[in-house]
Design a protein around this motif. Structure first.
Motif, PDB file in Angstrom:
ATOM      1  N   PRO A 179      66.936  39.282  53.794  1.00  0.00           N
ATOM      2  CA  PRO A 179      67.109  38.441  52.606  1.00  0.00           C
ATOM      3  C   PRO A 179      65.812  38.281  51.819  1.00  0.00           C
ATOM      4  N   ASP A 180      65.961  37.746  50.610  1.00  0.00           N
ATOM      5  CA  ASP A 180      64.778  37.409  49.817  1.00  0.00           C
ATOM      6  C   ASP A 180      63.992  36.312  50.532  1.00  0.00           C
ATOM      7  N   GLN A 181      62.704  36.268  50.286  1.00  0.00           N
ATOM      8  CA  GLN A 181      61.863  35.243  50.893  1.00  0.00           C
ATOM      9  C   GLN A 181      61.862  33.996  50.023  1.00  0.00           C
ATOM     10  N   LYS A 182      62.185  32.865  50.625  1.00  0.00           N
ATOM     11  CA  LYS A 182      62.206  31.613  49.877  1.00  0.00           C
ATOM     12  C   LYS A 182      60.787  31.199  49.476  1.00  0.00           C
ATOM     13  N   PRO A 183      60.608  30.762  48.249  1.00  0.00           N
ATOM     14  CA  PRO A 183      59.292  30.248  47.854  1.00  0.00           C
ATOM     15  C   PRO A 183      59.010  28.926  48.557  1.00  0.00           C
ATOM     16  N   ARG A 184      57.772  28.702  48.928  1.00  0.00           N
ATOM     17  CA  ARG A 184      57.381  27.480  49.612  1.00  0.00           C
ATOM     18  C   ARG A 184      56.715  26.499  48.640  1.00  0.00           C
ATOM     19  N   LEU A 185      56.587  25.264  49.089  1.00  0.00           N
ATOM     20  CA  LEU A 185      55.888  24.255  48.307  1.00  0.00           C
ATOM     21  C   LEU A 185      54.471  24.718  47.972  1.00  0.00           C
ATOM     22  N   PRO A 186      53.915  24.243  46.865  1.00  0.00           N
ATOM     23  CA  PRO A 186      52.515  24.559  46.584  1.00  0.00           C
ATOM     24  C   PRO A 186      51.624  24.104  47.739  1.00  0.00           C
ATOM     25  N   LYS A 187      50.601  24.863  48.013  1.00  0.00           N
ATOM     26  CA  LYS A 187      49.686  24.534  49.104  1.00  0.00           C
ATOM     27  C   LYS A 187      49.183  23.097  49.000  1.00  0.00           C
ATOM     28  N   GLU A 188      48.902  22.651  47.772  1.00  0.00           N
ATOM     29  CA  GLU A 188      48.345  21.310  47.565  1.00  0.00           C
ATOM     30  C   GLU A 188      49.302  20.195  47.969  1.00  0.00           C
ATOM     31  N   ALA A 189      50.595  20.517  48.092  1.00  0.00           N
ATOM     32  CA  ALA A 189      51.585  19.512  48.485  1.00  0.00           C
ATOM     33  C   ALA A 189      51.660  19.319  49.990  1.00  0.00           C
ATOM     34  N   VAL A 190      51.140  20.283  50.745  1.00  0.00           N
ATOM     35  CA  VAL A 190      51.236  20.188  52.207  1.00  0.00           C
ATOM     36  C   VAL A 190      49.878  20.191  52.907  1.00  0.00           C
ATOM     37  N   TYR A 191      48.848  20.597  52.197  1.00  0.00           N
ATOM     38  CA  TYR A 191      47.516  20.689  52.805  1.00  0.00           C
ATOM     39  C   TYR A 191      46.591  19.690  52.130  1.00  0.00           C
ATOM     40  N   HIS A 192      46.048  18.774  52.924  1.00  0.00           N
ATOM     41  CA  HIS A 192      45.186  17.714  52.395  1.00  0.00           C
ATOM     42  C   HIS A 192      43.815  17.792  53.054  1.00  0.00           C
ATOM     43  N   THR A 193      42.793  17.406  52.323  1.00  0.00           N
ATOM     44  CA  THR A 193      41.433  17.405  52.846  1.00  0.00           C
ATOM     45  C   THR A 193      40.963  15.973  53.057  1.00  0.00           C
ATOM     46  N   GLU A 194      40.604  15.677  54.286  1.00  0.00           N
ATOM     47  CA  GLU A 194      40.058  14.367  54.690  1.00  0.00           C
ATOM     48  C   GLU A 194      41.109  13.256  54.703  1.00  0.00           C
ATOM     49  N   THR A 195      41.807  13.033  53.591  1.00  0.00           N
ATOM     50  CA  THR A 195      42.829  11.985  53.540  1.00  0.00           C
ATOM     51  C   THR A 195      44.069  12.527  52.827  1.00  0.00           C
ATOM     52  N   TYR A 196      45.183  11.841  53.021  1.00  0.00           N
ATOM     53  CA  TYR A 196      46.455  12.244  52.417  1.00  0.00           C
ATOM     54  C   TYR A 196      46.436  11.926  50.922  1.00  0.00           C
ATOM     55  N   GLN A 197      46.718  12.924  50.110  1.00  0.00           N
ATOM     56  CA  GLN A 197      46.787  12.734  48.658  1.00  0.00           C
ATOM     57  C   GLN A 197      48.231  12.442  48.261  1.00  0.00           C
ATOM     58  N   GLN A 198      48.516  11.214  47.823  1.00  0.00           N
ATOM     59  CA  GLN A 198      49.884  10.749  47.659  1.00  0.00           C
ATOM     60  C   GLN A 198      50.512  11.052  46.301  1.00  0.00           C
ATOM     61  N   GLU A 199      49.739  11.463  45.332  1.00  0.00           N
ATOM     62  CA  GLU A 199      50.289  11.750  43.999  1.00  0.00           C
ATOM     63  C   GLU A 199      50.899  13.151  43.986  1.00  0.00           C
ATOM     64  N   LEU A 200      52.114  13.256  44.493  1.00  0.00           N
ATOM     65  CA  LEU A 200      52.728  14.558  44.697  1.00  0.00           C
ATOM     66  C   LEU A 200      53.847  14.902  43.714  1.00  0.00           C
ATOM     67  N   MET A 201      54.311  13.932  42.931  1.00  0.00           N
ATOM     68  CA  MET A 201      55.468  14.198  42.069  1.00  0.00           C
ATOM     69  C   MET A 201      55.253  15.350  41.090  1.00  0.00           C
ATOM     70  N   PRO A 202      54.095  15.474  40.451  1.00  0.00           N
ATOM     71  CA  PRO A 202      53.903  16.629  39.553  1.00  0.00           C
ATOM     72  C   PRO A 202      54.040  17.970  40.279  1.00  0.00           C
ATOM     73  N   LEU A 203      53.556  18.027  41.524  1.00  0.00           N
ATOM     74  CA  LEU A 203      53.680  19.253  42.307  1.00  0.00           C
ATOM     75  C   LEU A 203      55.139  19.533  42.670  1.00  0.00           C
ATOM     76  N   LEU A 204      55.890  18.458  42.979  1.00  0.00           N
ATOM     77  CA  LEU A 204      57.301  18.633  43.315  1.00  0.00           C
ATOM     78  C   LEU A 204      58.109  19.072  42.097  1.00  0.00           C
ATOM     79  N   GLU A 205      57.770  18.541  40.930  1.00  0.00           N
ATOM     80  CA  GLU A 205      58.451  18.964  39.702  1.00  0.00           C
ATOM     81  C   GLU A 205      58.171  20.438  39.416  1.00  0.00           C
ATOM     82  N   GLN A 206      56.931  20.843  39.645  1.00  0.00           N
ATOM     83  CA  GLN A 206      56.553  22.247  39.478  1.00  0.00           C
ATOM     84  C   GLN A 206      57.339  23.133  40.443  1.00  0.00           C
ATOM     85  N   TYR A 207      57.448  22.682  41.690  1.00  0.00           N
ATOM     86  CA  TYR A 207      58.171  23.448  42.705  1.00  0.00           C
ATOM     87  C   TYR A 207      59.662  23.490  42.408  1.00  0.00           C
TER      88      TYR A 207
END
Length: 247
Positions: free
Chosen positions: A169-197
Motif C-alpha cells: 500500500p501507499d505509505q501514510k504521511p506522518r505528523l510533522p516532526k515538530e508535533a512529536v519531537y520536543h527539546t527540553e520541554t513539551y511545546q504545547q502550541e500544536l494546533m497550527p501543526l495539526l491544521e497543516q497535517y
C-alpha cells in the motif's frame, strides 16, 4: 543512510498476503530478535503465541472484528503482557507478588509488549515480509483468553499479521516532526501543526488507490476517541488478576 534505517523508513501496514508460508528459520530469527530487545528489570514481561492453524485464525479474525487479513496471513502472532512467570518465580521463592496490585505493573507489561511488537515488525520487514499490528485482539478479550488458554496474569495486548505482501500500500504521511519531537520541554502550541497535517492527510486519503475517502486526521482521531472503543477490558483485567479491573 544504513540498511536498518532505510527498512524502518519504508514501513507500511500490509493487509493482503500471498498464499505462501513464512519460512520457519525467518520466523525463528524474528522471535530471537524480540527476545533480545530491552525489557523492564530483565523480567521479560511478555509472551508471544503464534497461530498458524487455519480454523483458529478464522475464529480470531472474527473475534477481532471481522479482519479477514488475520485469516489470510500465514502467521498471526499474539503479544501478551505476561506476569505468570513472575507469579511462578514468586511461588518458587516464597514471596508475595504485591506489585501486581499497582497500576504501574500494567504499564510495565504494556511497555514490554510495545517494545517486543515494534522489534518484531522491524525484524520481519528487514526480511522482506509484510506486517500489520492488530489492536482488535482486545475487542473480545475474554474469548481470546479462552481460545488461547491463557493463565492468570496474562492478557492479550496486540496481534501481528506476518506474511509475504500481495499488495504494497501507499505509505501514510506522518505528523510533522515538530508535533512529536520536543527539546527540553513539551511545546504545547500544536494546533497550527495539526491544521497543516490535516491538509496533507486529507489529500493522501482522497488520492490513495484503495479505500479512498475524505477526512482529516483530527476528525478521524476525535471520532475514534469520542466513545469507549472496546468494552469488557476491566472485566478481562479483573479475571486475569491485573490492576485496573476493579471498576
Amino acid at each position: 543512510m544504513n540498511e536498518v534505517i532505510q527498512s524502518l523508513l519504508s514501513h507500511r501496514s500490509v493487509r493482503s498476503y500471498e498464499n505462501k508460508p513464512v519460512d520457519e528459520k525467518e520466523l525463528d530469527q524474528i522471535i530471537q530478535a524480540v527476545q533480545t530487545a530491552p525489557n523492564w528489570i530483565n523480567g521479560q514481561q511478555f509472551s508471544i503465541i503464534a497461530v498458524k492453524d487455519t480454523e483458529r485464525k478464522k475464529k480470531l479474525a472474527e473475534l477481532c472484528g471481522g479482519q479477514k487479513h488475520i485469516a489470510e496471513a500465514p502467521v498471526f502472532l499474539i503479544f501478551c503482557a505476561d506476569f505468570y512467570r513472575t507469579y511462578l518465580a514468586s511461588q518458587m521463592e516464597d514471596k508475595s507478588m504485591e506489585a501486581i496490585f499497582d497500576i504501574d505493573t500494567l504499564i510495565v507489561g504494556a511497555t514490554d509488549v510495545g517494545i517486543a511488537l515494534g522489534t518484531a515488525v522491524a525484524a520481519a520487514e528487514s526480511l522482506g515480509l509484510g506486517t500489520v499490528p492488530i489492536g482488535g485482539i482486545r475487542r473480545n478479550g475474554l474469548e481470546v483468553i479462552k481460545e488461547l488458554n491463557l493463565p492468570p496474569y496474562v492478557i492479550p495486548v496486540s496481534g501481528l499479521c506476518i506474511g509475504h505482501p500481495a499488495q504494497v500500500p501507499d505509505q501514510k504521511p506522518r505528523l510533522p516532526k515538530e508535533a512529536v519531537y520536543h527539546t527540553e520541554t513539551y511545546q504545547q502550541e500544536l494546533m497550527p501543526l495539526l491544521e497543516q497535517y490535516n491538509d496533507t492527510y486529507k489529500k493522501y486519503l482522497e488520492e490513495r488507490e484503495q479505500n479512498n475517502r475524505s477526512s482529516t486526521w483530527t476528525e478521524s482521531v476525535a471520532n475514534f476517541f469520542s466513545k469507549s472503543y472496546y468494552h469488557g477490558i476491566a472485566e478481562m483485567l479483573k479475571q486475569q488478576k491485573f490492576p485496573g479491573g476493579e471498576k
